[in-house]
Design an enzyme around this catalytic site. Structure first.
Site, PDB file in Angstrom:
ATOM      1  N   GLY A  26       0.641  -1.294  -0.063  1.00  0.00           N
ATOM      2  CA  GLY A  26       0.246   0.233   0.273  1.00  0.00           C
ATOM      3  C   GLY A  26       0.950   1.292   0.002  1.00  0.00           C
ATOM      4  CB  SER A  27       0.477   4.889  -0.170  1.00  0.00           C
ATOM      5  OG  SER A  27      -0.878   4.958   0.772  1.00  0.00           O
ATOM      6  CD  GLU A  29       2.843  -1.056   3.555  1.00  0.00           C
ATOM      7  OE1 GLU A  29       2.162  -0.044   4.909  1.00  0.00           O
ATOM      8  OE2 GLU A  29       1.446  -0.765   2.505  1.00  0.00           O
ATOM      9  CD  GLU A  48      -4.672  -6.391   3.158  1.00  0.00           C
ATOM     10  OE1 GLU A  48      -4.183  -5.429   3.105  1.00  0.00           O
ATOM     11  OE2 GLU A  48      -5.462  -6.969   3.447  1.00  0.00           O
ATOM     12  CG  HIS A  71      -1.869  -0.769   3.551  1.00  0.00           C
ATOM     13  ND1 HIS A  71      -0.983   0.436   3.185  1.00  0.00           N
ATOM     14  CD2 HIS A  71      -2.492  -0.135   3.289  1.00  0.00           C
ATOM     15  CE1 HIS A  71      -1.571   1.790   3.142  1.00  0.00           C
ATOM     16  NE2 HIS A  71      -2.528   1.532   2.741  1.00  0.00           N
ATOM     17  CG  HIS A 278     -14.327 -26.995  19.542  1.00  0.00           C
ATOM     18  ND1 HIS A 278     -15.351 -27.637  18.801  1.00  0.00           N
ATOM     19  CD2 HIS A 278     -14.111 -26.256  18.651  1.00  0.00           C
ATOM     20  CE1 HIS A 278     -15.599 -26.840  17.717  1.00  0.00           C
ATOM     21  NE2 HIS A 278     -15.275 -25.743  18.387  1.00  0.00           N
ATOM     22  N   GLY A 397      -8.396 -22.855  14.671  1.00  0.00           N
ATOM     23  CA  GLY A 397      -9.702 -22.339  14.119  1.00  0.00           C
ATOM     24  C   GLY A 397      -9.704 -21.686  13.668  1.00  0.00           C
TER      25      GLY A 397
END
Length: 526
Positions: A26-27, A29, A48, A71, A278, A397
């Protein structure tokens, strides 16, 4: 010679053996990526969480902390489900996120992250945004050491975008020696209990695979003639599942764990979380008269255990020490594990038939990545994993882990077979595009039962047989694959399955095989 932050950081990464960076740019980076070094491969993921999952697969394949470029705030937010998995599964990742220009931060500018070091917590081991640009290289070096120190895991660094061009000093790579041996008296107590045990049992967790302790654990089990279980919902295997002492995967329910351990007077967990539940069931944690010991490198995990004595140690070092202390004695071997009859060959297909065919066709050196929650018990029963590092899944999970982990693991240098449910695959189907772009040797086997069957199963357990939002009709996975540039094929019948699977496994690069199935008996966590 004048160094910039960019020079110092990339120099450190090279010294640490990094040759691949996973990212979605993105900008904030762009200044980091200017004049990108030719010796670093940039692996682009289209979302991502895919980026983090692929980096995690690569890290588990190479044994090194992978580097991930994210980003700013939005990108980090998208990634957090995968960061959660990486943290719980102890995968070492260095997450470097962009941030807006320092001079604008007081005005809360567009794309800026508020409290960036706090945002990914508690699912990172360490996080920071350095106060000064010149502190960034040192923070990168510290992040590396923290990520690789047991228990390993993800770390996070936020870097304002204008820092990359500022002057900074290079930083040297310092060795991180990972192994440490537990308290001698504690290990002696474990050894004495095992030596005197009538019917010992080992519970193996992903820490064995992560620490390369398979051979030592197998030697210990054989010396003791101990039954061996894997922890509930383990993200990795750590013991040869065709071994005569192997008993299976423990279920994530308290009373079923207690029943499985009945008759064992001494139980030792090795790099494992025994009490990973669980669904809730009341009652004791252990059978009457059973003594429990835990061996692991994570003090927080050991402190959380409700019963049992703990020894803080890295797995391989601790087990190797036990081998020098335990005494062999004649014991009756645990009863043979019941075999599984071949699934009836019939149409429509069910998951058991697919797993039988996969077991027959699976290359000996392949790594299996699984994310088909409603079929996990059948998978483990029919596709035993015997080689170290041969199995990966999420032990935590958050869905969407399987496809990108498979791609990243394949990019680390081996053929991967990814068995994934239709519901799970749609969380991260973009990973197929990355596999195509880098010609990753991965075969995707999508089990399409038209819904979130694991949720339905648990709904039935909770007397809610008609759970809304669990039907997924009309998804064409072969068309999706072709649209992303990946060849694909749909299995039409049981007669078509062997040839289709052979073609998918022989493909030069990625291939997606869609297998429509019906669900047989729902067995999850009963």
């Amino acid at each position: 010679m004048t160094f910039t932050v960019r020079d110092a950081v990339f120099g450190f990464l090279r010294d640490a053996g990094v040759d691949t960076v996973f990212g979605n740019p993105g900008s904030t980076e762009l200044r980091m990526m200017r004049d990108w070094p030719g010796d670093l491969t940039y692996v682009l993921g289209l979302q991502e969480s895919v980026v983090v999952g692929a980096a995690a697969g690569h890290a588990m394949g190479t044994g090194r902390a992978a580097v991930v470029s994210l980003h700013s705030a939005g990108g980090v937010g998208h990634a957090l489900g995968a960061v959660f998995n990486a943290f719980r599964d102890r995968v070492p990742l260095r997450l470097i996120a962009g941030q807006q220009t320092r001079a604008m931060l007081s005005t809360r500018p567009f794309l800026a992250a508020d409290e960036p070091a706090t945002f990914p917590r508690p699912y990172v081991k360490w996080s920071a945004q350095p106060d000064r640009a010149e502190d960034v290289p040192g923070a990168v070096a510290e992040a590396y050491r923290v990520a690789m120190t047991p228990p390993r895991g993800p770390v996070f660094l936020s870097v304002p975008e204008d820092d990359w061009d500022r002057a900074a000093e290079p930083v040297a790579l310092r060795a991180v020696h990972h192994d440490f041996v537990g308290d001698p008296a504690g290990l002696r107590a474990v050894a004495d209990a095992l030596s005197g045990s009538r019917s010992p049992c080992l519970v193996i967790g992903p820490g064995v695979d992560d620490d390369g302790a398979h051979a030592a654990v197998t030697d210990l089990a054989e010396r003791l003639t101990a039954a061996v279980w894997l922890e509930p919902l383990s993200g990795r295997s750590g013991f040869p599942e065709s071994h005569r002492l192997f008993r299976g995967f423990l279920p994530p329910v308290r009373d079923r764990i207690r029943a499985a351990l009945a008759g064992h007077d001494v139980v030792v967990t090795v790099g494992a979380a025994l009490f990973k539940f669980h669904v809730h069931v009341d009652g004791p944690f252990l059978p009457d008269g059973t003594r429990l010991f835990h061996l692991d490198c994570d003090p927080a995990l050991l402190a959380r255990q409700p019963v049992g004595d703990s020894v803080l140690t890295t797995v391989r070092a601790g087990v190797s020490t036990l081998l020098t202390l335990v005494s062999a004695r004649d014991r009756a071997a645990p009863p043979a594990r019941p075999g599984v009859e071949p699934a009836p060959v019939r149409d429509p297909l069910d998951a058991a038939q697919v797993f039988d065919a996969l077991r027959a066709a699976l290359p000996a050196d392949a790594v299996v990545v699984e994310e088909a929650p409603s079929h996990r018990e059948a998978f483990h029963a029919r596709v035993p994993i015997d080689r170290p590092g041969g199995f990966l899944t999420t032990g935590s999970g958050a869905l969407g882990w399987g496809l990108p982990v498979a791609v990243g693991r394949a990019l680390a240098g081996t053929r991967v077979v990814c068995v994934v449910g239709d519901g799970s695959s749609m969380y991260s189907i973009q990973a197929v595009w990355t596999a195509v772009r880098h010609r990753a040797p991965v075969t995707f086997v999508v089990l399409n039962n038209g819904g979130y069957e694991a949720v339905k199963q648990l709904g039935r357990r909770l007397s809610s047989p008609a759970t809304p939002g669990t039907e997924l009709p009309g998804i064409d996975f072969v068309a999706l694959a072709w649209g992303l540039g990946c060849p694909g094929r749909r299995v039409r019948s049981c007669a078509d399955l062997p040839d289709a699977l052979a073609a998918a496994l022989a493909a030069d690069g990625p291939f997606l095989l869609e297998v429509p199935i019906v669900d047989a008996v729902a067995t999850a966590y009963r």
